[in-house]
Design a protein around this motif. Sequence first.
Motif, mmCIF file in Angstrom:
data_model
loop_
_atom_site.group_PDB
_atom_site.id
_atom_site.type_symbol
_atom_site.label_atom_id
_atom_site.label_comp_id
_atom_site.label_asym_id
_atom_site.label_seq_id
_atom_site.Cartn_x
_atom_site.Cartn_y
_atom_site.Cartn_z
ATOM 1 N N CYS A 127 3.302 10.149 -7.006
ATOM 2 C CA CYS A 127 2.026 10.790 -6.711
ATOM 3 C C CYS A 127 1.988 12.130 -7.437
ATOM 4 O O CYS A 127 3.024 12.825 -7.525
ATOM 5 C CB CYS A 127 1.902 10.994 -5.206
ATOM 6 S SG CYS A 127 0.383 11.798 -4.661
ATOM 7 N N PHE A 141 -5.616 -3.173 -8.251
ATOM 8 C CA PHE A 141 -5.259 -1.985 -7.481
ATOM 9 C C PHE A 141 -6.518 -1.204 -7.101
ATOM 10 O O PHE A 141 -7.527 -1.251 -7.797
ATOM 11 C CB PHE A 141 -4.357 -1.057 -8.298
ATOM 12 C CG PHE A 141 -2.982 -1.577 -8.600
ATOM 13 C CD1 PHE A 141 -2.602 -2.880 -8.300
ATOM 14 C CD2 PHE A 141 -2.046 -0.739 -9.207
ATOM 15 C CE1 PHE A 141 -1.341 -3.348 -8.592
ATOM 16 C CE2 PHE A 141 -0.773 -1.188 -9.511
ATOM 17 C CZ PHE A 141 -0.429 -2.493 -9.200
ATOM 18 N N TYR A 152 6.998 4.676 -8.438
ATOM 19 C CA TYR A 152 5.625 5.170 -8.398
ATOM 20 C C TYR A 152 5.605 6.602 -7.865
ATOM 21 O O TYR A 152 6.192 6.888 -6.815
ATOM 22 C CB TYR A 152 4.756 4.271 -7.527
ATOM 23 C CG TYR A 152 4.368 2.979 -8.213
ATOM 24 C CD1 TYR A 152 5.319 1.995 -8.458
ATOM 25 C CD2 TYR A 152 3.064 2.745 -8.639
ATOM 26 C CE1 TYR A 152 4.986 0.817 -9.119
ATOM 27 C CE2 TYR A 152 2.719 1.564 -9.288
ATOM 28 C CZ TYR A 152 3.682 0.613 -9.521
ATOM 29 O OH TYR A 152 3.349 -0.558 -10.167
ATOM 30 N N MET A 208 -2.197 -2.081 -3.706
ATOM 31 C CA MET A 208 -1.783 -2.914 -4.839
ATOM 32 C C MET A 208 -1.772 -4.369 -4.397
ATOM 33 O O MET A 208 -0.998 -4.742 -3.506
ATOM 34 C CB MET A 208 -0.401 -2.490 -5.334
ATOM 35 C CG MET A 208 -0.314 -0.999 -5.669
ATOM 36 S SD MET A 208 1.267 -0.538 -6.412
ATOM 37 C CE MET A 208 2.365 -0.861 -5.033
ATOM 38 N N TRP A 217 -1.815 8.524 -9.240
ATOM 39 C CA TRP A 217 -0.575 7.759 -9.164
ATOM 40 C C TRP A 217 -0.110 7.443 -10.577
ATOM 41 O O TRP A 217 -0.916 7.035 -11.432
ATOM 42 C CB TRP A 217 -0.791 6.456 -8.384
ATOM 43 C CG TRP A 217 -0.964 6.648 -6.922
ATOM 44 C CD1 TRP A 217 -2.137 6.732 -6.237
ATOM 45 C CD2 TRP A 217 0.090 6.769 -5.959
ATOM 46 N NE1 TRP A 217 -1.888 6.909 -4.899
ATOM 47 C CE2 TRP A 217 -0.532 6.918 -4.696
ATOM 48 C CE3 TRP A 217 1.476 6.742 -6.020
ATOM 49 C CZ2 TRP A 217 0.196 7.066 -3.511
ATOM 50 C CZ3 TRP A 217 2.200 6.880 -4.847
ATOM 51 C CH2 TRP A 217 1.567 7.047 -3.616
ATOM 52 N N THR A 259 -13.110 7.663 -8.816
ATOM 53 C CA THR A 259 -11.832 7.000 -9.088
ATOM 54 C C THR A 259 -11.792 6.426 -10.501
ATOM 55 O O THR A 259 -12.829 6.119 -11.097
ATOM 56 C CB THR A 259 -11.574 5.880 -8.077
ATOM 57 O OG1 THR A 259 -12.596 4.882 -8.202
ATOM 58 C CG2 THR A 259 -11.567 6.415 -6.659
ATOM 59 N N LEU A 262 -2.686 3.999 -2.622
ATOM 60 C CA LEU A 262 -2.781 3.055 -3.733
ATOM 61 C C LEU A 262 -2.554 1.665 -3.154
ATOM 62 O O LEU A 262 -1.433 1.324 -2.782
ATOM 63 C CB LEU A 262 -1.770 3.354 -4.831
ATOM 64 C CG LEU A 262 -1.907 2.487 -6.080
ATOM 65 C CD1 LEU A 262 -3.209 2.815 -6.824
ATOM 66 C CD2 LEU A 262 -0.713 2.670 -7.017
ATOM 67 N N ARG A 279 0.852 -1.186 0.000
ATOM 68 C CA ARG A 279 0.000 0.000 0.000
ATOM 69 C C ARG A 279 0.885 1.232 0.000
ATOM 70 O O ARG A 279 1.686 1.434 0.919
ATOM 71 C CB ARG A 279 -0.927 0.038 1.211
ATOM 72 C CG ARG A 279 -1.940 1.183 1.114
ATOM 73 C CD ARG A 279 -2.919 1.219 2.264
ATOM 74 N NE ARG A 279 -2.338 1.790 3.471
ATOM 75 C CZ ARG A 279 -3.062 2.300 4.457
ATOM 76 N NH1 ARG A 279 -4.385 2.320 4.369
ATOM 77 N NH2 ARG A 279 -2.471 2.780 5.533
ATOM 78 N N LEU A 311 -9.004 3.745 -12.798
ATOM 79 C CA LEU A 311 -7.766 2.972 -12.875
ATOM 80 C C LEU A 311 -7.591 2.471 -14.298
ATOM 81 O O LEU A 311 -8.566 2.169 -14.982
ATOM 82 C CB LEU A 311 -7.801 1.781 -11.909
ATOM 83 C CG LEU A 311 -7.849 2.139 -10.429
ATOM 84 C CD1 LEU A 311 -9.274 2.031 -9.899
ATOM 85 C CD2 LEU A 311 -6.934 1.252 -9.630
ATOM 86 N N ALA A 339 -3.663 5.466 -11.757
ATOM 87 C CA ALA A 339 -4.976 5.665 -11.143
ATOM 88 C C ALA A 339 -5.164 7.126 -10.779
ATOM 89 O O ALA A 339 -4.183 7.834 -10.513
ATOM 90 C CB ALA A 339 -5.120 4.806 -9.886
ATOM 91 N N ILE A 375 -7.472 2.847 -5.593
ATOM 92 C CA ILE A 375 -7.060 4.172 -5.130
ATOM 93 C C ILE A 375 -8.123 4.695 -4.176
ATOM 94 O O ILE A 375 -9.328 4.537 -4.414
ATOM 95 C CB ILE A 375 -6.828 5.143 -6.312
ATOM 96 C CG1 ILE A 375 -6.265 6.476 -5.800
ATOM 97 C CG2 ILE A 375 -8.080 5.332 -7.148
ATOM 98 C CD1 ILE A 375 -5.791 7.401 -6.917
#
Length: 115
Positions: free
Chosen positions: A95, A67, A93, A82, A36, A57, A80, A19, A59, A49, A69
């Motif tokens: 943000c 995943f 990754y 995962m 993300w 949301t 996020l 996470r 994705l 996402a 979000i």
Amino acid sequence: QVQLVESGGGLVQAGGSLRLSCVASVNIRSINLMGWYRQAPGKERELVATITVGGITNLVDSVKDRFTISRDTLKNTVYLQMNSLKPEDTANYYCAADQWNRRYWGQGTQVTVSS
């Protein structure tokens, strides 16, 4: 000015979970869109996402079933989650936050999935 700090990356085996967290320096209710992205070595940065100020949301197809979000507005944090990670999820990754026609980025957190 929005500052973003990601955390939660690491090394995990295929099939595992992580996470990621992204803490914003401002009230995230003032941010139009947060998301993300990820960038693997030798590849372009790609969207993973997003979550709107209204909580909607989205994705991308490659992660949609694995995943999630979400956000905690009291903590000014976007997550996020995962699950069922695959080696191809290995990437840095990032943000991102879109506010007043500007995009802000965090420093990134590395996710490595071993096979």
